[in-house]
Enzyme design. Structure first.
Site, PDB file in Angstrom:
ATOM      1  N   GLU A 164      37.703  30.898  31.477  1.00 53.19           N
ATOM      2  CA  GLU A 164      36.809  31.629  30.409  1.00 53.19           C
ATOM      3  C   GLU A 164      36.594  31.096  28.961  1.00 53.19           C
ATOM      4  OE1 GLU A 164      38.625  35.589  29.991  1.00 53.19           O
ATOM      5  OE2 GLU A 164      37.648  35.889  31.910  1.00 53.19           O
ATOM      6  N   GLU A 347      37.565  37.559  38.445  1.00 52.08           N
ATOM      7  CA  GLU A 347      38.077  38.035  38.378  1.00 52.08           C
ATOM      8  C   GLU A 347      37.556  39.683  38.622  1.00 52.08           C
ATOM      9  OE1 GLU A 347      40.400  37.545  34.381  1.00 52.08           O
ATOM     10  OE2 GLU A 347      41.068  35.786  35.035  1.00 52.08           O
TER      11      GLU A 347
HETATM   12  C1  BGC Z   1      41.496  36.300  31.072  1.00 52.64           C
HETATM   13  C2  BGC Z   1      43.257  37.163  31.817  1.00 52.64           C
HETATM   14  C3  BGC Z   1      43.448  38.609  30.891  1.00 52.64           C
HETATM   15  C4  BGC Z   1      41.751  40.170  31.591  1.00 52.64           C
HETATM   16  C5  BGC Z   1      42.162  40.690  31.130  1.00 52.64           C
HETATM   17  C6  BGC Z   1      40.646  37.615  31.023  1.00 52.64           C
HETATM   18  O1  BGC Z   1      39.608  37.525  30.438  1.00 52.64           O
HETATM   19  O2  BGC Z   1      41.636  35.282  32.289  1.00 52.64           O
HETATM   20  O3  BGC Z   1      43.636  36.354  31.727  1.00 52.64           O
HETATM   21  O4  BGC Z   1      44.588  39.403  31.747  1.00 52.64           O
HETATM   22  O5  BGC Z   1      40.710  39.332  30.947  1.00 52.64           O
HETATM   23  O6  BGC Z   1      42.530  41.163  29.661  1.00 52.64           O
END
Ligand code: BGC
Length: 437
Positions: A164, A347
């Site tokens: 990111e 993610e």
């Molecule tokens: C990040 C994580 C973070 C998650 C939740 C993402 O933007 O890569 O490190 O914990 O979001 O906020």
């Protein structure tokens, strides 16, 4: 739940500073997050990642949790300051030994190691020299990639250069709510270009050391335009260019889009070719869509972000919008066509205030509903032809959520921080059953 193609990759994700702890062990140097978290007022609960989930010492227990979940892949990040404590110079063998143990443990459990090289924990000495605002950091990053792949390149199954870069630029250098805490607004563009340059140089370094595929993990947020004046449309386009295109167009050979803050003086001859080094997978991190309308007069921003009504909300107050995942996957497909490599959702997840009941069980039906909705939305996009080959839940464990400290729980596994006891939540069983099917 509809069927998924054979070989579809199911996994979970974590990052080093959020889970490892052991920040002064085995030669690890300080990162910008150590510095930032220790400054008064930066983290809502005053906590730090000093201990986090103590994963550094408990990785075998965590690998057993992964094995119990039945996932085929585990995405973790490597702490640059473990490998190069000052960000330059030879590798710190003891730091790499930790990842060596982790990787071998994963392989023995039949789990593909997926390693992210940079999840925001820049060695502090590199920040002191200018951090990502400084062009040289890109070259340092490629050196670190080379050292890491020299040791682990034979066993890591997918390399992810950056996590990111948009969020790191915006929160770290644009508004300063994340490390390194700079508030440069649109003067933060060098941090975008130098991260992407570092990515391109690291792709080349990795290719020289490993035959495994290489990726980047970007954050995407489909824009929901609020209002329908020309000014609202222009605002939505500006936000979309910044969040969704600035870090993708140049990687896929399109050069930079017309995005707010873009400063051509930062870009040197030949850079765009480096940025466009072919990648094998595009990592997509998705949490929620963003509502955007025209700014008030006199605003320093060319857009205004507005809350979206009509959605359930997570403990972070983020809207739960699985349709946003389908929309963004479609949009990527439509925007980049044949230039889009296979996508893996690197993610996807949500925070809720999960706590054990009187019997010690942690029931999290909202997380199950969230994940179920997002997996289905992704499957629909696949049915429409978007090439998606994997899905990773954020996160395996409740962990240290950056500026929110320990107040936001994203895990399939509950962590009681004082005792470090791990308790799989009901979403863990749900995901295990999904993966099995
Ligand atoms: C990040 C994580 C973070 C998650 C939740 C993402 O933007 O890569 O490190 O914990 O979001 O906020």
């Amino acid at each position: 739940m509809p069927d998924f193609p054979a070989g579809f990759r199911w996994g979970v994700s974590t990052s080093a500073y959020q889970i490892e702890g052991a920040t002064t062990v085995d030669g690890r140097g300080p990162s910008i997050w150590d510095t930032f978290a220790h400054e008064a007022g930066r983290i809502v609960d005053g906590s730090t990642g000093d201990q986090a989930c103590d994963h550094y010492h408990r990785h075998a227990e965590d690998t057993a949790l992964l094995a119990g979940l039945g996932v085929s892949a585990y995405r973790f990040s490597i702490a640059w300051p473990r490998v190069q404590p000052t960000g330059t110079g030879p590798a710190n063998t003891a730091g790499l030994d930790f990842y060596d143990r982790l990787v071998d443990g994963l392989l023995a459990a039949g789990i593909d190691p997926v390693a992210t090289l940079f999840h925001w924990d820049l060695p502090q000495p590199l920040e002191d020299a200018g951090g990502w605002l400084h062009r040289d950091t890109a070259a340092r990053f490629a050196e670190y990639a080379d050292l890491t792949a020299t040791r682990l390149g034979d066993r890591v199954k997918l390399w992810i250069t950056l996590n990111e870069p948009f969020i790191h630029m915006t929160l770290g250098y644009g508004i300063g709510t994340h490390a390194p805490g700079r508030a440069l607004l649109f003067d933060a563009f060098p941090a975008a270009h130098h991260q992407l340059l570092g990515h391109g140089l690291a792709v080349a370094a990795l290719r020289a050391r490993t035959a495994s595929p290489v990726a980047i993990a970007n954050n995407y947020s489909p824009v929901r335009q609020v209002g329908d004046t020309d000014a609202d449309r222009a605002a939505a386009q500006a936000y979309d260019a910044l969040h969704n295109r600035l870090f993708t167009d140049p990687l896929l050979g399109r050069g930079y889009p017309d995005a707010p803050g873009l400063d051509p003086a930062v870009i040197r001859d030949g850079d765009l070719d480096v940025l466009a080094a072919p990648i094998d997978v595009l990592g997509v991190n998705y949490y929620n869509p963003t509502g955007v309308r025209a700014p008030e007069e006199g605003s320093p921003l060319p857009f205004e972000m507005v809350p979206l009504d009509g959605y359930p909300r997570t403990a972070f107050d983020w809207p739960v919008a699985p349709d946003g995942l389908r929309e963004l996957l479609r949009q990527l497909h439509h925007r980049y066509g044949d230039a889009l490599p296979p996508v893996q959702v690197t993610e996807s997840g949500c925070a809720y205030d999960d706590a054990p009941d009187a019997q010690g069980r942690v029931d999290d039906p909202e997380r199950i509903a969230y994940l179920d909705g997002h997996v289905r939305a992704m499957r629909e996009a696949m049915a429409e032809g978007v090439p998606v080959t994997g899905y990773f839940v954020w996160s395996l464990l409740d962990n240290w959520e950056w500026a929110e400290g320990f107040t936001k729980r994203f895990g399939l596994v509950h962590v009681d921080y004082p005792t470090q006891r791990r308790t799989p939540k009901s979403s863990y069983a749900w995901f295990r059953d999904l993966v099995r099917r």
